[in-house]
Motif scaffolding. Structure first.
Motif, PDB file in Angstrom:
ATOM      1  N   GLN A  63      43.003  32.183  36.808  1.00 32.35           N
ATOM      2  CA  GLN A  63      43.633  31.214  35.907  1.00 32.35           C
ATOM      3  C   GLN A  63      42.680  30.805  34.795  1.00 32.35           C
ATOM      4  OE1 GLN A  63      44.919  28.005  38.435  1.00 32.35           O
ATOM      5  NE2 GLN A  63      46.967  28.884  38.674  1.00 32.35           N
ATOM      6  N   MET A  64      41.407  30.621  35.112  1.00 35.41           N
ATOM      7  CA  MET A  64      40.429  30.238  34.091  1.00 35.41           C
ATOM      8  C   MET A  64      40.252  31.344  33.058  1.00 35.41           C
ATOM      9  SD  MET A  64      37.591  28.300  36.467  1.00 35.41           S
ATOM     10  CE  MET A  64      36.272  28.648  35.364  1.00 35.41           C
ATOM     11  N   GLY A  65      40.296  32.598  33.478  1.00 34.87           N
ATOM     12  CA  GLY A  65      40.134  33.710  32.547  1.00 34.87           C
ATOM     13  C   GLY A  65      41.293  33.862  31.596  1.00 34.87           C
ATOM     14  N   TRP A  66      42.493  33.509  32.044  1.00 32.82           N
ATOM     15  CA  TRP A  66      43.671  33.648  31.191  1.00 32.82           C
ATOM     16  C   TRP A  66      43.960  32.396  30.378  1.00 32.82           C
ATOM     17  CZ3 TRP A  66      45.511  38.063  29.878  1.00 32.82           C
ATOM     18  CH2 TRP A  66      45.391  39.154  30.737  1.00 32.82           C
ATOM     19  N   SER A  78      36.228  37.057  28.322  1.00 34.27           N
ATOM     20  CA  SER A  78      36.284  36.115  29.441  1.00 34.27           C
ATOM     21  C   SER A  78      37.363  36.506  30.438  1.00 34.27           C
ATOM     22  CB  SER A  78      36.518  34.689  28.931  1.00 34.27           C
ATOM     23  OG  SER A  78      37.799  34.559  28.367  1.00 34.27           O
ATOM     24  N   ALA A  79      38.457  37.104  29.964  1.00 31.51           N
ATOM     25  CA  ALA A  79      39.508  37.546  30.887  1.00 31.51           C
ATOM     26  C   ALA A  79      39.008  38.677  31.780  1.00 31.51           C
ATOM     27  CB  ALA A  79      40.743  37.988  30.114  1.00 31.51           C
ATOM     28  N   LEU A  80      38.300  39.633  31.195  1.00 34.20           N
ATOM     29  CA  LEU A  80      37.786  40.749  31.992  1.00 34.20           C
ATOM     30  C   LEU A  80      36.689  40.306  32.954  1.00 34.20           C
ATOM     31  CD1 LEU A  80      37.664  43.599  29.341  1.00 34.20           C
ATOM     32  CD2 LEU A  80      39.233  43.369  31.262  1.00 34.20           C
ATOM     33  N   LEU A  81      35.808  39.430  32.486  1.00 37.38           N
ATOM     34  CA  LEU A  81      34.737  38.942  33.350  1.00 37.38           C
ATOM     35  C   LEU A  81      35.289  38.113  34.511  1.00 37.38           C
ATOM     36  CD1 LEU A  81      31.702  38.777  33.856  1.00 37.38           C
ATOM     37  CD2 LEU A  81      31.697  36.701  32.468  1.00 37.38           C
ATOM     38  N   SER A  82      36.258  37.259  34.225  1.00 38.34           N
ATOM     39  CA  SER A  82      36.837  36.454  35.304  1.00 38.34           C
ATOM     40  C   SER A  82      37.623  37.325  36.278  1.00 38.34           C
ATOM     41  CB  SER A  82      37.718  35.350  34.739  1.00 38.34           C
ATOM     42  OG  SER A  82      38.893  35.886  34.199  1.00 38.34           O
ATOM     43  N   ALA A  83      38.275  38.379  35.782  1.00 37.85           N
ATOM     44  CA  ALA A  83      38.997  39.291  36.678  1.00 37.85           C
ATOM     45  C   ALA A  83      38.020  40.042  37.584  1.00 37.85           C
ATOM     46  CB  ALA A  83      39.836  40.272  35.877  1.00 37.85           C
ATOM     47  N   LEU A  84      36.893  40.473  37.029  1.00 38.46           N
ATOM     48  CA  LEU A  84      35.891  41.170  37.831  1.00 38.46           C
ATOM     49  C   LEU A  84      35.345  40.262  38.926  1.00 38.46           C
ATOM     50  CD1 LEU A  84      34.095  43.759  38.083  1.00 38.46           C
ATOM     51  CD2 LEU A  84      32.430  42.510  36.712  1.00 38.46           C
ATOM     52  N   VAL A  85      35.008  39.039  38.561  1.00 44.26           N
ATOM     53  CA  VAL A  85      34.494  38.087  39.545  1.00 44.26           C
ATOM     54  C   VAL A  85      35.573  37.738  40.566  1.00 44.26           C
ATOM     55  CG1 VAL A  85      33.641  35.728  39.847  1.00 44.26           C
ATOM     56  CG2 VAL A  85      32.737  37.150  38.017  1.00 44.26           C
TER      57      VAL A  85
END
Length: 106
Positions: A63-66, A78-85
């Protein structure tokens, strides 16, 4: 190799399902936004927030990445980094849940 990839996908999906259900249950019961935090009024509240953050963390990270930033657009980095994490975190959470299920079931 296909079996290992399917097993990893299954474990990640279990982790994401637990995180999503836990987040929505937390928000429904306590009527407050679920956030990654470890603070609390008492030691028990702090531990509860820490456990909630561990199990609900992958869903909160997605949710934070999107979330939209200043220009009403999603930042791709930030979307890709948050998805990876989030998916890595969901793998750990799912591994804990599936391992607990197998341990109890055996």
């Amino acid at each position: 190799m296909t079996k290992e990839l399917l097993l990893a996908a299954f474990i990640i999906s279990v982790g994401l399902c637990v995180a999503g259900a836990g987040t929505h249950f937390y928000q429904w019961r306590l009527r407050q936004q679920a956030m990654l935090r470890y603070d609390g009024a008492t030691v028990f509240a702090s531990m509860g927030n820490l456990v909630m953050s561990f199990f609900c963390g992958p869903y909160i990270m997605l949710q934070m990445g999107w979330s939209q930033e200043g220009g009403a657009s999603v930042n791709m980095g930030s979307a890709l980094l948050s998805a990876l994490v989030a998916f890595g975190w969901a793998f750990l959470t799912g591994l804990l849940i599936v391992g607990l299920y197998v341990a109890v079931r055996s």
